[in-house]
Design an enzyme around this catalytic site. Structure first.
Site, PDB file in Angstrom:
ATOM      1  N   ASP A   1      65.983  59.116  98.458  1.00 60.36           N
ATOM      2  CA  ASP A   1      64.692  58.948  99.113  1.00 60.36           C
ATOM      3  C   ASP A   1      64.670  59.557 100.509  1.00 60.36           C
ATOM      4  OD1 ASP A   1      62.003  57.936  99.390  1.00 60.36           O
ATOM      5  OD2 ASP A   1      62.855  56.526 100.826  1.00 60.36           O
TER       6      ASP A   1
ATOM      7  N   ASP B   1      57.285  50.954 101.538  1.00 63.96           N
ATOM      8  CA  ASP B   1      57.943  52.105 102.162  1.00 63.96           C
ATOM      9  C   ASP B   1      58.025  51.885 103.670  1.00 63.96           C
ATOM     10  OD1 ASP B   1      59.196  54.509 102.572  1.00 63.96           O
ATOM     11  OD2 ASP B   1      57.453  55.770 102.160  1.00 63.96           O
TER      12      ASP B   1
END
Length: 447
Positions: free
Chosen positions: A167, A320
């Site tokens: 990520d 996130d």
């Protein structure tokens, strides 16, 4: 195998009675006023409101409030190790608990990268000492996130990696991702994928569209995400591997995932509160708190995401949560780093923007916010007698201004800063321990 989500720091197990509270647990089919007893950190009884005696337990007045299963966030940046000036295990999990989260999964794009068993082991040990709620850790797919060499996924899995992700960066090579899927089938876990074609996103800093053209700012087209999602779903189907698509932002991505699921691919996905509530129109002021990757897109994309949350094509909500130092976000928009915080505001923002206007049922929102661990094989919190207490007590009528009283997080780069929201978490019980109380809610507030 090591438990995949570690315990929080040791505290006294909760022993309390939440009296006359509106219990909402869609999976358990509960939507009614109840008394709920927690003993030694586990849910022991649910009964008709006003019928359970308090005994020696602390009695919490639940009148006018809702008791929900605690939320699980599968996509959080704790910045540990290496960037503790932005966030650390204590502040990040305190922010999570303040938002009603009872477990979070942390990303490995730290300094150093979590790409070896010793680094993962040290993180898990630190979390057991410092974290206020249980934390699971994802390890990197490739060493150093460089996309060139796979990590020892089997060893990392044994050490406790919940899954694997690069990520912050995509796995650009289809061949490398195919090898990772083959390894993943042997090691277990899930590949969580940041979907972006760098050759298409280039130097873009916001969504490519009318607003970027008006501002004269380089844009990132939706196809940068969508083409990679289609490729990776096809690879997952071919290899029989499991993937989780992170922070979906575009309507074409939703279409690609729907097709992949219909074809039998083992794919799940998440969407963030900021992509569900905001569009590139919010970037007109060039506020760096509106800069994230993937970027805020058009209204048609936002509506497609909402429809997909409602239908279940989007499996869960993820924040996130990406803290940055104040001076970094004070740079000009083009130079400021991408990313926003979101743990403390996720439920309230979605409740205000989607539930109150009647766009989304509260029960659906609760289902999606509690499902974050499900793609990774983790249990979903629920109000079941005998289960560990993973609960949040919320006041759906409480109005508050984001940031007015500061943040539990070390960073303040919130996309909803200054907004007036309705719905506030008053208490969170995570892993059987009281992890958070709003300071004005009780004298026994967590320090």
């Amino acid at each position: 195998m090591t438990d995949l989500i570690g315990p929080a720091r040791p505290t006294t197990p909760a022993d309390l009675l939440i009296r006359d509270v509106h219990v909402l647990d869609p999976r358990e089919g509960i939507d009614a006023r109840r008394d709920v007893r927690v003993q030694k950190g586990a849910i022991s009884e649910l009964a008709e409101a006003g019928t359970l005696p308090g005994g020696d337990a602390e009695v919490v007045d639940g009148a006018g409030r809702h008791l929900l299963p605690g939320f699980v966030d599968p996509h959080v940046h704790l910045r540990v190790p290496g960037q503790e000036h932005k966030e650390d295990l204590d502040t990040g999990t305190r922010a999570a608990a303040a938002g009603g989260f009872v477990a979070i999964l942390a990303m490995p794009n730290t300094d150093p990268v979590v790409d070896s068993a010793p680094i993962l082991r040290s993180l898990r040990d630190a979390a057991a000492r410092e974290a206020r709620i249980p934390v699971g850790f994802l390890a990197a797919i490739t060493r150093g996130l460089n996309g060139e060499e796979l990590t020892e996924m089997g060893e990392l899995r044994v050490e406790g990696a919940v899954g694997f992700t690069d990520d912050g960066r995509p796995v650009t090579s289809a061949g490398m991702l195919r090898k990772a899927l083959q390894y993943q089938r042997l090691a277990g876990g899930v590949l969580a994928l940041h979907e972006e074609d760098p050759s298409l996103s280039g130097s873009g800093v916001m969504h490519e569209g009318e607003v970027s053209a008006l501002l004269g700012v380089a844009g990132i087209p939706s196809m940068s995400e969508t083409t990679m999602v289609a490729r990776d779903c096809a690879l997952a189907l071919y290899e029989g591997g499991r993937i989780h698509v992170q922070h979906v932002s575009a309507r074409e991505t939703v279409d690609a995932i729907e097709r992949a699921k219909s074809a039998g691919a083992q794919v799940s996905c998440e969407a963030t509160p900021h992509h569900l509530l905001l569009t590139d129109e919010a970037v007109r002021t060039l506020d760096s708190n509106m800069k994230m990757n993937p970027p805020l897109r058009a209204e048609a994309d936002r509506q497609a995401l909402i429809d997909a949350v409602r239908s279940g094509t989007i499996d869960c909500v993820a924040t996130d949560h990406a803290p940055h130092a104040r001076e970094e976000k004070e740079e000009p928009f083009e130079l400021a780093p991408m990313g926003v915080t979101g743990l403390e505001t996720a439920f309230a923002a979605l409740h205000t923007g989607l539930v109150l206007p009647g766009v989304l049922d509260l029960a659906v929102l609760v289902e999606r916010m509690t499902a974050g661990g499900e793609p990774f094989g983790l249990p979903v919190p629920g109000l079941r007698p005998g289960s560990p207490a993973n609960l949040c007590l919320v006041d759906l009528d409480a109005d508050w201004d984001v940031g007015e009283a500061g943040y539990e997080s070390r960073s303040a780069n919130c996309a909803f800063a200054g907004k007036r929201l309705t719905g506030r978490v008053r208490m969170t019980i995570a892993g059987g321990m009281v992890a958070y109380r709003e300071r004005s809610f009780a004298l026994g507030a967590v320090a």
